[in-house]
Design a protein around this motif. Sequence first.
Motif, PDB file in Angstrom:
ATOM      1  N   HIS A 182       0.838  -1.212   0.000  1.00 36.42           N
ATOM      2  CA  HIS A 182       0.000   0.000   0.000  1.00 36.42           C
ATOM      3  C   HIS A 182       0.866   1.253   0.000  1.00 36.42           C
ATOM      4  N   HIS A 234       1.230   5.345  -2.301  1.00 36.74           N
ATOM      5  CA  HIS A 234       0.599   6.279  -3.246  1.00 36.74           C
ATOM      6  C   HIS A 234       1.685   6.920  -4.097  1.00 36.74           C
ATOM      7  N   GLU A 288      -8.254   2.426  -2.667  1.00 34.16           N
ATOM      8  CA  GLU A 288      -8.748   2.121  -1.371  1.00 34.16           C
ATOM      9  C   GLU A 288     -10.148   2.669  -1.214  1.00 34.16           C
ATOM     10  N   HIS A 335      -6.443  -1.965   5.718  1.00 33.54           N
ATOM     11  CA  HIS A 335      -5.216  -1.192   5.618  1.00 33.54           C
ATOM     12  C   HIS A 335      -5.036  -0.313   6.856  1.00 33.54           C
ATOM     13  N   ASP A 394       2.079   3.061   3.125  1.00 33.42           N
ATOM     14  CA  ASP A 394       1.184   4.211   2.933  1.00 33.42           C
ATOM     15  C   ASP A 394       1.980   5.454   2.504  1.00 33.42           C
TER      16      ASP A 394
HETATM   17 ZN    ZN Z   1      -3.527   4.936   1.628  1.00 32.56          ZN
END
Ligand code: ZN
Length: 268
Positions: free
Chosen positions: A8, A10, A94, A158, A208
């Motif tokens: 996970h 971005h 997500e 998550h 994340d």
């Molecule tokens: Zn995220």
Amino acid sequence: MIHLVDTHCHLDWHTFDADREEVIRRAVDAGVTRVVTVGVSVASSRMAVELADRYGPVYAAVGVHPNDAGGFDGDSLSEIRALAQHPKVVAIGEIGLDNYRQTVAPERQRIAFEAQLDLALDLGRPVIIHSRSAIDDVMSALARRFTQHATRSTGILHAFSGNFSAAQRAFELGFLIGVGGPVTFKRSESLRELVRAAPLDRVIIETDAPFLTPEPRRGRRNEPAYVRLVAERIALERRASVEEIAEQTTANAARLFGWTSDYDTATP
Ligand SMILES: [Zn+2]
């Protein structure tokens, strides 16, 4: 050589614009052989798919985040469905509920969440769930859909921050918990307690990035290479080796995302 997965991050975020390729290269050099970049809107999902298309180690998840769900409609759903056809899209996410920020009205969040859960079931894809101050609402939406599917892995909660009983309910529905940077934070003793007690076949690791940077790099931009710091902390808590943690969490991710055991060695 260990193989880790950042399940996970971005990578489409603007803070990676100047050095995205370097960031991916550093991840691969650190043993992070696969990275899942997760969309938060239709535009960001499109970018996630483009990145997956361009870089061997990068995979994508597509979906609309609860904080971006204000304008979610039938067109958004069709676009997410179309993007999910790309062979490197591994999950819908997500998606979820956020009662903490509530930048979008709860009812609008719920509509987007439920429509995308149904899409994932329809496509037979796992889901990546964002749940903030909303675990009971999230769990009941999941329980309405996943009870009869619990024989296979169904998705990830998550940045899991619930208690052990919430985790237990998630495990029963076939879910895994995503553990990231917060496991290294001083105040996260209850999360570490959960990480020590959880069955290791239900734990996966994530960054994340660019958010939630683990110690000792907290305060700087997070990046997928730092998922190793998360694996090291879990190893310390469980009195295991980082190799064992890497092997099991990577196997969990491969099982969920349908990867075969070979690794993508392609460098960006
Ligand atoms: Zn995220």
